[in-house]
Write a protein that holds these residues in place. Sequence first.
Motif, mmCIF file in Angstrom:
data_model
loop_
_atom_site.group_PDB
_atom_site.id
_atom_site.type_symbol
_atom_site.label_atom_id
_atom_site.label_comp_id
_atom_site.label_asym_id
_atom_site.label_seq_id
_atom_site.Cartn_x
_atom_site.Cartn_y
_atom_site.Cartn_z
ATOM 1 N N GLY A 54 -1.864 8.536 -3.655
ATOM 2 C CA GLY A 54 -2.793 8.057 -4.598
ATOM 3 C C GLY A 54 -4.034 7.225 -4.088
ATOM 4 N N THR A 55 -4.563 6.455 -4.768
ATOM 5 C CA THR A 55 -5.859 6.081 -4.650
ATOM 6 C C THR A 55 -5.605 4.881 -3.678
ATOM 7 O OG1 THR A 55 -5.416 4.646 -6.391
ATOM 8 C CG2 THR A 55 -7.234 6.602 -6.736
ATOM 9 N N ARG A 56 -6.560 4.596 -2.674
ATOM 10 C CA ARG A 56 -6.307 3.636 -1.560
ATOM 11 C C ARG A 56 -7.696 2.699 -2.130
ATOM 12 N NH1 ARG A 56 -9.750 2.529 2.101
ATOM 13 N NH2 ARG A 56 -9.152 1.241 3.807
ATOM 14 N N ASP A 57 -7.054 1.329 -2.086
ATOM 15 C CA ASP A 57 -8.187 0.249 -2.597
ATOM 16 C C ASP A 57 -8.603 -0.282 -1.090
ATOM 17 O OD1 ASP A 57 -7.276 0.194 -4.978
ATOM 18 O OD2 ASP A 57 -5.568 -0.669 -4.791
ATOM 19 N N ASP A 58 -9.704 -0.761 -1.175
ATOM 20 C CA ASP A 58 -10.290 -1.337 -0.101
ATOM 21 C C ASP A 58 -9.840 -2.891 0.241
ATOM 22 O OD1 ASP A 58 -12.061 0.578 0.754
ATOM 23 O OD2 ASP A 58 -13.639 0.129 -0.563
ATOM 24 N N PRO A 117 0.677 -1.124 -0.070
ATOM 25 C CA PRO A 117 -0.198 0.190 -0.070
ATOM 26 C C PRO A 117 0.984 1.119 -0.007
ATOM 27 C CG PRO A 117 -0.053 -1.030 2.167
ATOM 28 C CD PRO A 117 1.016 -1.640 1.223
ATOM 29 N N ARG A 118 0.296 2.416 -0.202
ATOM 30 C CA ARG A 118 0.988 3.703 -0.280
ATOM 31 C C ARG A 118 0.443 4.812 0.510
ATOM 32 N NH1 ARG A 118 2.201 4.499 -6.686
ATOM 33 N NH2 ARG A 118 3.046 2.653 -7.110
#
Lengths: 357, 334
Positions: free
Chosen positions: B268-272, B264-265
């Motif tokens: 940027g976008t966050r994935d569920d 994870p980062r």
Amino acid sequence: MFDGPKTTKLVEVDNLKMHFPIHTGLFRRHTGDVKAVDGVSFDIFEGETLGLVGESGCGKSTCGRAVLRLYDITDGSILIDGEEIGDVPQKDLRTKRPTMQMVFQDPQASLNPRMTVQAIIQEPLDEHTSMSKAEKRDKVLDLMDQVGLNRKFAQRYPHAFSGGQRQRIGIARALALNPKFIVCDEPIAALDVSIQAQVVNLLEDLQKEFGLTYLFISHDLSMVRHIATRVAVMYLGKIVELAPREALYADPLHPYTKALLSAVPEPDPDLHDTMDRTILTGDVPSPSNPPKGCNFCTRCPAVMDICHQQDPEYREVLPGRFVACHHYANVTTEAASAAASEASDTQSLSNTNTKTN
Amino acid sequence: MPDGAQPVLDVRGLKTVFKIRGGEVHAVNDVSFDLKPGELLGVVGESGSGKSVTMMSLLGLLPTPPADVRGGTVMFDGQDLLKVDAETLRATRGGKIGFVFQDPMTSLNPVYNVGMQIMEPLRKHMGMSKRAAAVRAKELLELVGIPDADQRLKDYPHQFSGGMRQRVMIAIALACDPKVLIADEPTTALDVTIQAQILELMKDLQDRLGMAVIWITHDLGVVAGIADRVVVMYGGQIVEQAPTRELFKNPQHPYTRALLKTVPRVTGTRDDRLEIIEGQPPILGAQPTACPFRDRCDVALDRCARENPPRYDVGNGHDAACFFDARTGGPRDV
């Protein structure tokens, strides 16, 4: 009260202090204190994950352990599920332990190498329930299924498992008594990256299934961004900022949070080159001798005169956003919520702060 | 990084085996890479992927037995380091090749002051007098950004913080103007804000001193920030090699692609949901006859269980050890 699951407070911590005495000299005189946790307040809502981040030595692990009363705390109050446990003697805490459990950092050290997996996961059941042998065995096997361990391995010893699997054993043990609240103290720090995601996904699945509430302690800001609902940032025994996840990562208020976020290596070379970085100078001061004024004043890129004299008050500057910083001294909740409609105001606030960096 | 220049270090077909009770562990299998002058090469892999053992083997730092460097060549300075006598090897280590280890706590000697420890390689390798070495030691501490160098030389390791100790380690490694610096997870034990300081220092030093650096890490973010070229290791082998930008833009090996997705980062976008790599890294019990990643791979072919893929060149200085061609989305045509 009916607008979502985030309304009931499961854990309320107020002005929690955990000082460890320093004894020196021939007569072991009490000459000072390591102020590992020095006046920390936060709430955790039912079903949410509060991320607690900070660098090593900032007191985040001590804070997690103190909340579960693994220590006799120096000062403060801890309410779990409406019950005050801050001043309860250790022997009376036993009956309260089933609601609150812990997953430890090092799966190697927190599992007894001479006990089988069955015995490890069963131990809390032995202590706190009056189940029959057969019931306990079934419960252990169920738990192993839930955390994704093959039930054929119940009679094996911890050394036969990999790091990720050992952490699953620790999680199964924490789940055994159907707790409401689990403190996860760096549960993935000892694992390889490809295994970390497996354990984090498991923790999320279990939270959904059992409605668990987590205090997730970690130094890994990117993993906390993934798992936490709200995030608290600690520095030298104090919480410097607490905010909902999106707000904290998109627009950090405290200079330390800004520096911390900009120090995380970015796995995209393009972004990496264009990013604005704040590199802090120096090291964290000793918690036995914190600086006068704000704890961060020795390293802060936006330090002002007042920071060396007065400890900033930790307060809610925007709805749901708590900061302890003199830069936000004149921001009141009312003014901010009025300005929240013109979101540009918040923007200019953070802009002024960037300029001073 | 001058292209096509003669490499300072050229490793071909390195193979290291550990003998353990009841068998062997094939920790490094046929590893080949080179290091060009002034280049910073990142070596990425999880624990057990063989990245540290590779570096220890080429410097002869592994205890034998149980370790056995079975084959390969390590060309440095016109000599094969695996064949030279112990004396030459000792002169190379710490002299022409510097080494920074992961844990600054255990790699400094607690009973000697820091000055002595920096002066040791200067006196052993460069034959400096005590006085000249002391002057140089002070310069080195200043070079790595330790304030008040004169005084600090007399301090002992426990008087330094973790980040400062790692600076001392870097000063020792740089003492004899090495051509090559090998840094084995030098920032893993440090906090992010201190890590940022050390990375900044390292880039600056490399610019000023022009040495070639091998930087071992498990953190793709660190590599993205400092490396010119990246080697990805898995199961004791190099599975992918490319210039940094090319690797992150255009990862070819399924392992690299999965690894980039699973981390994870903060931006940027966050994935569920985090992407996961199922399963465990392989146990390297024998000479591999199949692809080490096949059990965890989402594009594994029948062929992957029968043959260990060689590294295929995919252009732009990029190669990947995989029978599946990520560019065409089908099996490689070989």
